[in-house]
Motif scaffolding. Structure first.
Motif, PDB file in Angstrom:
ATOM      1  N   GLY A 108      49.922  49.067  43.466  1.00 39.21           N
ATOM      2  CA  GLY A 108      49.220  47.796  43.572  1.00 39.21           C
ATOM      3  C   GLY A 108      50.008  46.760  44.351  1.00 39.21           C
ATOM      4  N   PHE A 109      51.319  46.737  44.165  1.00 34.06           N
ATOM      5  CA  PHE A 109      52.173  45.801  44.887  1.00 34.06           C
ATOM      6  C   PHE A 109      52.164  46.102  46.382  1.00 34.06           C
ATOM      7  CE2 PHE A 109      56.383  44.731  46.641  1.00 34.06           C
ATOM      8  CZ  PHE A 109      56.364  43.355  46.471  1.00 34.06           C
ATOM      9  N   LYS A 110      52.224  47.392  46.728  1.00 37.89           N
ATOM     10  CA  LYS A 110      52.188  47.774  48.147  1.00 37.89           C
ATOM     11  C   LYS A 110      50.884  47.323  48.802  1.00 37.89           C
ATOM     12  CE  LYS A 110      55.336  51.685  47.905  1.00 37.89           C
ATOM     13  NZ  LYS A 110      55.466  53.145  47.902  1.00 37.89           N
ATOM     14  N   GLU A 111      49.792  47.386  48.051  1.00 39.09           N
ATOM     15  CA  GLU A 111      48.489  47.001  48.589  1.00 39.09           C
ATOM     16  C   GLU A 111      48.301  45.484  48.633  1.00 39.09           C
ATOM     17  OE1 GLU A 111      45.795  49.090  46.018  1.00 39.09           O
ATOM     18  OE2 GLU A 111      46.257  51.031  46.924  1.00 39.09           O
ATOM     19  N   SER A 112      48.810  44.781  47.634  1.00 41.60           N
ATOM     20  CA  SER A 112      48.501  43.350  47.506  1.00 41.60           C
ATOM     21  C   SER A 112      49.657  42.409  47.849  1.00 41.60           C
ATOM     22  CB  SER A 112      48.059  43.048  46.074  1.00 41.60           C
ATOM     23  OG  SER A 112      49.161  43.147  45.181  1.00 41.60           O
ATOM     24  N   GLY A 113      50.887  42.865  47.654  1.00 40.82           N
ATOM     25  CA  GLY A 113      52.046  41.992  47.836  1.00 40.82           C
ATOM     26  C   GLY A 113      52.199  40.964  46.721  1.00 40.82           C
ATOM     27  N   LEU A 114      51.349  41.051  45.704  1.00 44.34           N
ATOM     28  CA  LEU A 114      51.358  40.110  44.587  1.00 44.34           C
ATOM     29  C   LEU A 114      52.634  40.268  43.759  1.00 44.34           C
ATOM     30  CD1 LEU A 114      49.749  38.006  42.897  1.00 44.34           C
ATOM     31  CD2 LEU A 114      48.771  39.949  41.647  1.00 44.34           C
ATOM     32  N   ASN A 115      53.369  39.162  43.596  1.00 49.45           N
ATOM     33  CA  ASN A 115      54.598  39.201  42.820  1.00 49.45           C
ATOM     34  C   ASN A 115      54.800  37.845  42.140  1.00 49.45           C
ATOM     35  OD1 ASN A 115      56.622  40.846  41.954  1.00 49.45           O
ATOM     36  ND2 ASN A 115      57.887  40.665  43.784  1.00 49.45           N
ATOM     37  N   PRO A 116      55.026  37.772  40.836  1.00 50.24           N
ATOM     38  CA  PRO A 116      55.025  38.914  39.932  1.00 50.24           C
ATOM     39  C   PRO A 116      53.655  39.577  39.913  1.00 50.24           C
ATOM     40  CG  PRO A 116      55.169  36.856  38.680  1.00 50.24           C
ATOM     41  CD  PRO A 116      55.240  36.508  40.126  1.00 50.24           C
ATOM     42  N   TYR A 117      53.695  40.895  39.846  1.00 51.39           N
ATOM     43  CA  TYR A 117      52.462  41.671  39.884  1.00 51.39           C
ATOM     44  C   TYR A 117      51.747  41.587  38.538  1.00 51.39           C
ATOM     45  CZ  TYR A 117      49.103  45.314  40.651  1.00 51.39           C
ATOM     46  OH  TYR A 117      47.914  45.986  40.778  1.00 51.39           O
ATOM     47  N   HIS A 118      50.427  41.575  38.592  1.00 52.21           N
ATOM     48  CA  HIS A 118      49.625  41.729  37.373  1.00 52.21           C
ATOM     49  C   HIS A 118      48.360  42.486  37.741  1.00 52.21           C
ATOM     50  CE1 HIS A 118      46.629  38.669  38.467  1.00 52.21           C
ATOM     51  NE2 HIS A 118      47.650  37.939  38.892  1.00 52.21           N
ATOM     52  N   PHE A 119      47.823  43.194  36.769  1.00 59.48           N
ATOM     53  CA  PHE A 119      46.591  43.941  36.972  1.00 59.48           C
ATOM     54  C   PHE A 119      45.402  42.983  36.959  1.00 59.48           C
ATOM     55  CE2 PHE A 119      49.492  47.166  35.206  1.00 59.48           C
ATOM     56  CZ  PHE A 119      49.369  48.130  36.196  1.00 59.48           C
ATOM     57  N   PRO A 120      44.271  43.399  37.543  1.00 58.85           N
ATOM     58  CA  PRO A 120      43.077  42.535  37.565  1.00 58.85           C
ATOM     59  C   PRO A 120      42.691  42.065  36.156  1.00 58.85           C
ATOM     60  CG  PRO A 120      42.758  44.415  39.001  1.00 58.85           C
ATOM     61  CD  PRO A 120      44.041  44.656  38.264  1.00 58.85           C
ATOM     62  N   GLY A 121      42.479  40.761  36.031  1.00 56.57           N
ATOM     63  CA  GLY A 121      42.079  40.183  34.754  1.00 56.57           C
ATOM     64  C   GLY A 121      43.214  39.960  33.773  1.00 56.57           C
ATOM     65  N   GLU A 122      44.443  40.232  34.197  1.00 55.51           N
ATOM     66  CA  GLU A 122      45.592  40.110  33.287  1.00 55.51           C
ATOM     67  C   GLU A 122      46.613  39.085  33.780  1.00 55.51           C
ATOM     68  OE1 GLU A 122      45.591  44.359  30.972  1.00 55.51           O
ATOM     69  OE2 GLU A 122      47.292  43.936  32.263  1.00 55.51           O
TER      70      GLU A 122
END
Length: 139
Positions: A108-122
């Motif tokens: 998911g991080f590789k796809e989104s770059g979101l950091n801190p990472y969280h899952f959808p809805g979380e």
């Protein structure tokens, strides 16, 4: 091999949980696929904590560090995913669930770059009540 860093504020609970995960990994015969280490990221400080994160494929931290992790990410922009564990998952650390989430966080991080990472809805970690991996939630 996926290298997973487990971290809490001072290293007390993360060292215990890391030992539990290492033992389960060995019992499952997966020690060539996963490795676990612990580090007191909060005690180390922002700069040293960010350096340590870069040594692992994913860093999973205790829930009470969520605000500190947000600051670390804002100041240091690490290139590896940091994930704040849901409280019940941090308390149980079931091996199969932890490695499933670790794999999904890395992807998911590789796809989104979101950091801190969280899952959808979380995005609000303290409201999450699951003990299992995100992929194993019965929907």
């Amino acid at each position: 091999m996926i290298k997973i860093l487990i971290s809490c504020g001072a290293g007390m609970s993360s060292s215990f949980l890391c030992q539990k995960l290492q033992k389960a990994c060995k019992e499952a015969g997966l020690e060539n696929e996963y490795s676990f280490d612990f580090f007191p990221i909060n005690v180390a400080g922002i700069a040293d904590g960010a350096k340590k994160v870069e040594e692992y494929d994913v860093t999973m931290v205790c829930p009470h560090l969520r605000l500190w992790i947000k600051e670390l990410v804002e100041k240091k922009s690490p290139n590896k995913p940091i994930y704040v564990l849901p409280p019940q998952m941090y308390g149980t650390m079931i091996f199969e669930e932890v490695i499933a989430d670790a794999e999904d966080i890395i992807k998911g991080f590789k796809e989104s770059g979101l950091n801190p990472y969280h899952f959808p809805g979380e995005d609000q970690v303290l409201k999450i009540r699951r003990k299992c991996a995100y992929r194993n939630i019965k929907k």
